[in-house]
Scaffold this active site. Structure first.
Site, PDB file in Angstrom:
ATOM      1  N   SER A 256       0.841  -1.291   0.026  1.00 45.63           N
ATOM      2  CA  SER A 256      -0.023   0.017  -0.030  1.00 45.63           C
ATOM      3  C   SER A 256       1.056   1.398  -0.097  1.00 45.63           C
ATOM      4  O   SER A 256       1.878   1.092   0.434  1.00 45.63           O
ATOM      5  CB  SER A 256      -0.893   0.088   1.315  1.00 45.63           C
TER       6      SER A 256
ATOM      7  N   TYR B  39      -3.531  -0.724  10.082  1.00 48.01           N
ATOM      8  CA  TYR B  39      -3.280  -0.923   8.672  1.00 48.01           C
ATOM      9  C   TYR B  39      -1.827  -0.543   8.033  1.00 48.01           C
ATOM     10  O   TYR B  39      -1.322  -1.209   7.388  1.00 48.01           O
ATOM     11  CB  TYR B  39      -4.580  -0.149   7.678  1.00 48.01           C
TER      12      TYR B  39
END
Length: 255
Positions: free
Chosen positions: A146, A159
């Protein structure tokens, strides 16, 4: 299709693939010739996804797996062993999001995100790699990273920590398994039009920020990740190991 990108004869396992980006990766690899093993926690949605691939003439099967549960992962691989399914390519895509300020974040919510993203990637990869090594077949791992593997944003600490961990886990996989002709690389999607980002897409201020902060001046499309996934799954990437390719419209380049 050029033989460098031909996946005919290969079998790919994609986690979290009943819909969204995971299904796009599966469909993309199938179009390049791979047989597909889908996995997801939702049995009904999983079967619908399998049926969609089969309706297009692709070879597809699937297993219900919660990647945060070691026993489910081990059992699924044992079932694949019995069925004669040998995994050549793994895309570790399964994931969730939990948005909350850290000072309000419960341990169970932190743990759930980390377990699914980071620990799940480790467990699935471990089971696949030990089989690749035993049969001396080589293999490919694509770990979904990510932008938060590199940069942080408020309210998504678990996350961010998990995706940063996946980046370094990818490098560890390449360090340990490279001698077995196994390549482990990552894809770092930018801001993509997906179900997980639906709330952000509808947030006018955030939507404007994404478009203004990105050289491409737009959100990415799911299909724009498929080429990178095929490349990292194919013989074209046989001497690429431990790398993360960011498909982000240039977002990281201008920060």
């Amino acid at each position: 299709m050029h033989k460098l990108f031909d996946l005919t004869g290969k079998t790919a396992l994609i986690t979290g693939s009943a819909r969204g980006l995971g299904f796009s990766y599966a469909e993309g690899l199938a179009s390049a010739g791979a047989s597909i093993v889908l996995s997801d926690i939702r049995a009904e949605t999983l079967q619908e996804a399998i049926n969609k691939l089969k309706a297009k003439g692709y070879n597809a099967t699937g297993y219900v797996i919660d990647v945060s549960k070691e026993e489910q992962i081990v059992n699924a691989f044992e079932e694949m062993d019995k069925a004669g399914i040998q995994i050549d390519i793994v895309i570790n895509n399964a994931g969730i999001q939990h948005r909350q300020p850290m000072v309000e974040l419960a341990l169970k919510d932190w743990q759930r995100v980390v377990d699914i993203h980071l620990t799940g990637t480790f467990l699935v990869s471990r089971e696949a790699a030990k089989r690749m090594i035993a049969r001396k077949s080589g293999g490919k791992f694509i770990n979904i990273c990510s932008l938060t593997s590199e940069q942080a944003r408020p309210t998504v600490a678990p996350y961010t920590a998990a995706k940063g961990g996946i980046k370094m886990l990818t490098k560890s996989m390449s360090a340990e398994w490279g001698e077995h002709n196994i390549q482990a690389n990552g894809i770092g999607p930018g801001y993509i039009l997906t179900d997980m980002n639906e709330a952000l897409i509808k947030d006018v201020a955030f939507d404007t920020w994404v478009k203004n902060s990105n050289p491409a001046k737009r959100w990415g499309k799911t299909e724009e990740l498929i080429g990178t996934a095929i490349f990292l799954s194919s013989p074209a990437s046989d001497y690429i190991n431990g790398q993360i390719i960011y498909v982000d419209g240039g977002w990281l380049a201008v920060l």
